[in-house]
Scaffold this active site. Sequence first.
Site, PDB file in Angstrom:
ATOM      1  N   ASN A   1       0.882  -1.177  -0.153  1.00 29.65           N
ATOM      2  CA  ASN A   1      -0.103  -0.315   0.233  1.00 29.65           C
ATOM      3  C   ASN A   1       0.809   1.101  -0.085  1.00 29.65           C
ATOM      4  OD1 ASN A   1      -2.715   1.526   0.605  1.00 29.65           O
ATOM      5  ND2 ASN A   1      -0.657   2.152   2.485  1.00 29.65           N
TER       6      ASN A   1
ATOM      7  N   LYS B   1       2.107   3.824 -11.050  1.00 28.77           N
ATOM      8  CA  LYS B   1      -0.262   2.295 -10.464  1.00 28.77           C
ATOM      9  C   LYS B   1      -0.378   2.162 -12.182  1.00 28.77           C
ATOM     10  CE  LYS B   1      -0.806   3.849  -6.435  1.00 28.77           C
ATOM     11  NZ  LYS B   1      -0.279   3.658  -5.331  1.00 28.77           N
TER      12      LYS B   1
ATOM     13  N   TYR C   1       2.292  10.330 -10.627  1.00 26.22           N
ATOM     14  CA  TYR C   1       1.292   9.046 -10.139  1.00 26.22           C
ATOM     15  C   TYR C   1       0.364   7.961 -10.629  1.00 26.22           C
ATOM     16  CZ  TYR C   1      -1.759   7.606  -5.870  1.00 26.22           C
ATOM     17  OH  TYR C   1      -3.023   6.592  -5.704  1.00 26.22           O
TER      18      TYR C   1
ATOM     19  N   SER D   1      -4.131   1.992  -8.064  1.00 25.17           N
ATOM     20  CA  SER D   1      -5.164   3.060  -8.534  1.00 25.17           C
ATOM     21  C   SER D   1      -6.066   3.093  -9.536  1.00 25.17           C
ATOM     22  CB  SER D   1      -4.475   4.134  -8.571  1.00 25.17           C
ATOM     23  OG  SER D   1      -5.225   5.616  -8.394  1.00 25.17           O
TER      24      SER D   1
END
Length: 255
Positions: free
Chosen positions: A90, A160, A156, A143
């Site tokens: 996580n 992901k 990001y 995500s």
Amino acid sequence: MGVLDGKVAIVTGAGTGLGRGIAQELANAGASIAVLEINGDAAAVAADEISQAGVKTRAYPTDVSVSKQVDDAFAAAARDFGRLDIVVNNAGISRVGPHTQDVTDEDWLESIAVMQTGVFYCMRAAGRIMLPQKSGSIVNISSIRGFSPNPGRMTYCAPKAAVIMMTSVAAGEWAPHGIRVNAIAPGVLRTPMWDADVARGAIDEQYYIDTVPAHRLGLPTEVGKLVVFLSSDDASYITGGVHTIDGALTSIPAG
């Protein structure tokens, strides 16, 4: 009795936010928790609070971007708890705002180090422990931004997306050995990371509340409940999947 009684789980980034919520739900289901967190103080506080669910907990200050720290923490947790059944990858950071041409080397490298390389290090360490025992569940937190792009989120979205592919590769490799690997793709969640981005003006929260068909933000505990299911025997034939939890945000064109 909880569905995870007797199980041992490692949760990275479990000191605060989403990781904290996931760890709490796993503990509520009966799993003992190894809190891996870069902030040692936050790790200790989280472990103490989670233990109030009546399970064994322990904190392991760990930078997931450093392979030796990961290997040492996994070995220590397996030794201290006597086994390892569940790993939840996580740990993450947030970089919102700069478009691709303005992304710095530092932001790019740090994001990849934590959210892609760090997940790989933890998957590798988990596999080395779980393969000999021929059992285990790994849940990687990706995500919706791993498949639904968003301007200003190059650092990001890219890692992901990589997490989703790493999940698929490992699931195919390890299914014959009794190890399941799944990814979860959360949408907009209320976490300290989200609140910080809102506070500095990087995110317009009301826009998302208006846009998400469910008209609210998700909660870490809701993701935690999905992790519990994927880690339980009820999900014994579920592996290699990407499980979206986003209030239907990615079901509409604006998602």
